[in-house]
Write a protein that holds these residues in place. Structure first.
Motif, mmCIF file in Angstrom:
data_model
loop_
_atom_site.group_PDB
_atom_site.id
_atom_site.type_symbol
_atom_site.label_atom_id
_atom_site.label_comp_id
_atom_site.label_asym_id
_atom_site.label_seq_id
_atom_site.Cartn_x
_atom_site.Cartn_y
_atom_site.Cartn_z
ATOM 1 N N CYS A 172 0.842 -1.194 0.000
ATOM 2 C CA CYS A 172 0.000 0.000 0.000
ATOM 3 C C CYS A 172 0.879 1.248 0.000
ATOM 4 N N PHE A 173 0.712 2.067 -1.024
ATOM 5 C CA PHE A 173 1.477 3.311 -1.171
ATOM 6 C C PHE A 173 0.708 4.475 -0.574
ATOM 7 N N ARG A 174 1.437 5.348 0.146
ATOM 8 C CA ARG A 174 0.826 6.565 0.693
ATOM 9 C C ARG A 174 1.721 7.764 0.410
ATOM 10 N N LEU A 175 1.168 8.754 -0.271
ATOM 11 C CA LEU A 175 1.880 10.010 -0.503
ATOM 12 C C LEU A 175 1.581 10.958 0.647
ATOM 13 N N ASN A 176 2.619 11.527 1.226
ATOM 14 C CA ASN A 176 2.460 12.476 2.327
ATOM 15 C C ASN A 176 2.667 13.888 1.784
ATOM 16 N N ARG A 177 1.571 14.611 1.612
ATOM 17 C CA ARG A 177 1.649 15.984 1.108
ATOM 18 C C ARG A 177 1.936 16.951 2.242
ATOM 19 N N GLY A 178 2.600 18.051 1.888
ATOM 20 C CA GLY A 178 2.807 19.112 2.857
ATOM 21 C C GLY A 178 1.719 20.162 2.750
ATOM 22 N N PRO A 179 1.820 21.243 3.504
ATOM 23 C CA PRO A 179 0.804 22.310 3.460
ATOM 24 C C PRO A 179 0.623 22.923 2.079
ATOM 25 N N THR A 272 -1.608 -5.077 -4.857
ATOM 26 C CA THR A 272 -1.093 -3.712 -4.727
ATOM 27 C C THR A 272 -2.238 -2.710 -4.545
ATOM 28 N N TYR A 273 -2.040 -1.782 -3.595
ATOM 29 C CA TYR A 273 -3.044 -0.767 -3.284
ATOM 30 C C TYR A 273 -2.369 0.580 -3.065
ATOM 31 N N PHE A 274 -3.198 1.629 -3.034
ATOM 32 C CA PHE A 274 -2.713 2.936 -2.604
ATOM 33 C C PHE A 274 -3.809 3.618 -1.812
ATOM 34 N N THR A 275 -3.414 4.554 -0.976
ATOM 35 C CA THR A 275 -4.376 5.233 -0.123
ATOM 36 C C THR A 275 -4.198 6.741 -0.211
ATOM 37 N N ILE A 276 -5.317 7.460 -0.141
ATOM 38 C CA ILE A 276 -5.251 8.924 -0.056
ATOM 39 C C ILE A 276 -5.975 9.426 1.197
ATOM 40 N N GLY A 277 -6.446 8.493 2.023
ATOM 41 C CA GLY A 277 -7.036 8.927 3.288
ATOM 42 C C GLY A 277 -8.475 8.495 3.475
ATOM 43 N N SER A 278 -9.396 9.460 3.455
ATOM 44 C CA SER A 278 -10.768 9.225 3.886
ATOM 45 C C SER A 278 -11.589 8.440 2.861
ATOM 46 N N PHE A 279 -12.728 7.967 3.306
ATOM 47 C CA PHE A 279 -13.665 7.238 2.445
ATOM 48 C C PHE A 279 -14.153 8.131 1.309
ATOM 49 N N CYS A 280 -14.535 9.360 1.619
ATOM 50 C CA CYS A 280 -15.068 10.272 0.594
ATOM 51 C C CYS A 280 -14.021 10.577 -0.479
ATOM 52 N N LYS A 281 -12.789 10.854 -0.059
ATOM 53 C CA LYS A 281 -11.728 11.126 -1.027
ATOM 54 C C LYS A 281 -11.486 9.903 -1.915
ATOM 55 N N SER A 282 -11.557 8.736 -1.322
ATOM 56 C CA SER A 282 -11.336 7.506 -2.089
ATOM 57 C C SER A 282 -12.426 7.306 -3.133
ATOM 58 N N GLN A 326 6.448 22.391 -2.751
ATOM 59 C CA GLN A 326 5.700 21.133 -2.717
ATOM 60 C C GLN A 326 6.638 19.940 -2.668
ATOM 61 N N ILE A 327 7.684 19.974 -3.478
ATOM 62 C CA ILE A 327 8.654 18.879 -3.501
ATOM 63 C C ILE A 327 9.382 18.779 -2.167
ATOM 64 N N LYS A 328 9.745 19.911 -1.612
ATOM 65 C CA LYS A 328 10.471 19.931 -0.342
ATOM 66 C C LYS A 328 9.640 19.359 0.789
ATOM 67 N N GLU A 329 8.321 19.624 0.790
ATOM 68 C CA GLU A 329 7.456 19.196 1.886
ATOM 69 C C GLU A 329 6.982 17.754 1.756
ATOM 70 N N ALA A 330 7.022 17.200 0.547
ATOM 71 C CA ALA A 330 6.421 15.892 0.299
ATOM 72 C C ALA A 330 7.330 14.749 0.742
ATOM 73 N N SER A 331 6.714 13.625 1.068
ATOM 74 C CA SER A 331 7.437 12.383 1.336
ATOM 75 C C SER A 331 6.486 11.235 1.018
ATOM 76 N N PHE A 332 6.961 10.009 1.171
ATOM 77 C CA PHE A 332 6.078 8.865 0.915
ATOM 78 C C PHE A 332 6.406 7.724 1.856
ATOM 79 N N ASP A 333 5.425 6.858 2.035
ATOM 80 C CA ASP A 333 5.595 5.584 2.726
ATOM 81 C C ASP A 333 5.004 4.495 1.840
ATOM 82 N N TYR A 334 5.740 3.416 1.694
ATOM 83 C CA TYR A 334 5.251 2.261 0.944
ATOM 84 C C TYR A 334 5.247 1.083 1.908
ATOM 85 N N TYR A 335 4.067 0.571 2.229
ATOM 86 C CA TYR A 335 3.919 -0.489 3.228
ATOM 87 C C TYR A 335 3.814 -1.855 2.555
ATOM 88 N N PHE A 336 4.325 -2.861 3.251
ATOM 89 C CA PHE A 336 4.292 -4.239 2.765
ATOM 90 C C PHE A 336 3.814 -5.133 3.907
#
Length: 431
Positions: A172-179, A272-282, A326-336
């Motif tokens: 499961c991939f998760r993109l971590n956005r900044g402000p 393989t999955y990815f997540t963006i957070g809430s049910f509505c956003k999904s 945006q690039i400076k603030e962003a990060s990611f987590d990829y879970y297995f």
């Protein structure tokens, strides 16, 4: 080979190409490597080198040799390939521009890396150039960026650190956005649309079978069936998720095929999955992905999307790409999340119950990570040849690099792979 540059960056004036040049110019692990840049326009290449110098203060980058090369002109590509040990190719969409560069690399005994996420292109290169690359003793490795180093190397990392026998992995991939939010360059959008078009045109399944012609053992147990939109409920991640639409699954399957038929290692199933957070956003994203995928099939609608990327994607894609902030603030987590049998238990005798989770964490995934990962892949080709598959050929990242120091190289650039939990609570293992 001694007269060749260690690394030639083809497409150095592009959005990702500039980041690749920055990594090579600033990271200490590339000190002593000879670097050249290549592209269609010499003036723009010189401007990029000057801009990178102004940003990094590294005067060496100004002296990088320039090679004029164009994917529509075979002789210019042959000239570039004759001067390279490893070509880093950042010019997409690869399904249009990629094969000519691969062909030139193989014909002129240069290894080739790209950041393609287009399964049809990647598998076609293995089908057409696998034997030629092996005969030449060169390495052709696709998908060395976000597609699909985190997923492919992360799955392989978990498989080799699982104390027992692994049956399946859910990623499961998760993109971590900044402000400041986050957006992608439209070049990425063009590659995605053409990738969808190539899959739906027919022949994708036959192509996939052609690069995996031998059977794999039938899995007796599989992961519990999930709905297309599902809730991941794990200690490390509790979020709504959707099936990941990229090339990760097909690439991991090829890695497992190679691991079984070459190394005798039991293949695993992958989901393989990815997540963006809430049910509505999904829900909203699932609807948009369906519409976007449908319109990607037709020329007129693809052109309309290309001409109006921000409006058609609600700001996901922009011609300007992400901002520096945006690039400076962003990060990611990829879970297995792996499930299998503990050491000493006979596989397939009963349903697996042992669970182990791993994670890949890194900076901005689209540009900072992608440029770092493909540069580390190049370094593995240059420094760790004795630990690569013998003889050369066309490979996935896990098949090519599992025996090298690529995890170590990536760690120096801020990318980690770690075991984060297991049923025995054995703590964290970082590589």
């Amino acid at each position: 080979m001694s007269a060749r540059y260690d690394i030639v960056v083809y497409g150095a004036t592009g959005f990702t190409g500039v980041y690749v040049v920055k990594v090579l110019a600033t990271a200490a692990i590339f000190k002593g490597k000879s670097i050249a840049v290549a592209g269609r326009n010499e003036e723009k290449l010189r401007a990029v080198l000057e801009d990178v110098f102004q940003e990094t203060g590294n005067d060496v980058v100004r002296k990088y040799p320039i090679i004029v090369a164009d994917s529509s002109k075979d002789e210019s590509l042959n000239n570039m390939a004759r001067q390279a040990r490893v070509i880093i190719n950042t010019v997409g969409p690869y399904i249009i521009h990629g094969e000519a560069v691969v062909r030139a690399a193989v014909n002129n005994s240069a290894s080739h890396l790209d950041i393609s996420g287009e399964p049809a292109f990647l598998e076609r290169m293995e089908q057409r150039y696998g034997k030629m690359a092996k005969d030449k003793g060169v390495y052709i490795v696709g998908a060395c960026g976000f597609d699909s180093i985190p997923s492919d190397l992360g799955t392989d990392f978990l498989k080799r650190h699982f104390d027992g026998t692994l049956a399946w992995v859910e990623t499961c991939f998760r993109l971590n956005r900044g402000p400041a939010g986050y957006s992608l360059n439209t070049g990425t959008m063009e590659s995605i649309m053409l990738g969808i078009k190539s899959i739906r045109e027919g022949g994708a399944a036959a192509l996939h079978r052609s690069v995996m012609p031998e059977p794999l053992p039938e899995a007796k147990f599989k992961a519990p069936c999930r709905c297309p939109m599902t809730k991941i409920r794990e200690p490390a991640l509790n979020a709504w998720a959707l099936p990941f639409p990229g090339s990760d699954k097909s690439i991991i399957e090829r890695s497992q095929y190679y691991d079984y038929h070459t190394n005798g290692m039991r293949p695993i199933l992958v989901y393989t999955y990815f997540t963006i957070g809430s049910f509505c956003k999904s829900v909203h994203l699932a609807i948009w992905l369906g519409i976007f995928s449908f319109f990607s099939l037709f020329g007129p609608t693809r052109r309309f999307i290309s001409n109006h990327p921000e409006g058609c994607s609600f700001g996901i894609f922009k011609k300007s790409g992400p901002t520096t902030q945006q690039i400076k603030e962003a990060s990611f987590d990829y879970y297995f999340f792996g499930t299998g049998w503990p050491s000493g238990e006979i596989p397939d005798k009963s349903r697996p119950t042992k669970k182990v989770a791993a994670r890949c964490h890194g900076p901005d995934v689209a540009y900072t990570f992608t440029s770092a990962s493909i540069c580390c892949a190049a370094l593995a080709l240059l420094n760790d040849r004795e630990n690569l598959p013998r003889g050369g050929g066309v490979f996935t990242t896990a098949s090519a690099f599992r025996g090298t120091r690529i995890y170590e190289y990536m760690r120096t650039l801020g990318v980690s792979f770690e075991i984060i939990s297991s049923e025995k609570r054995e703590g964290s293992q970082l590589v």
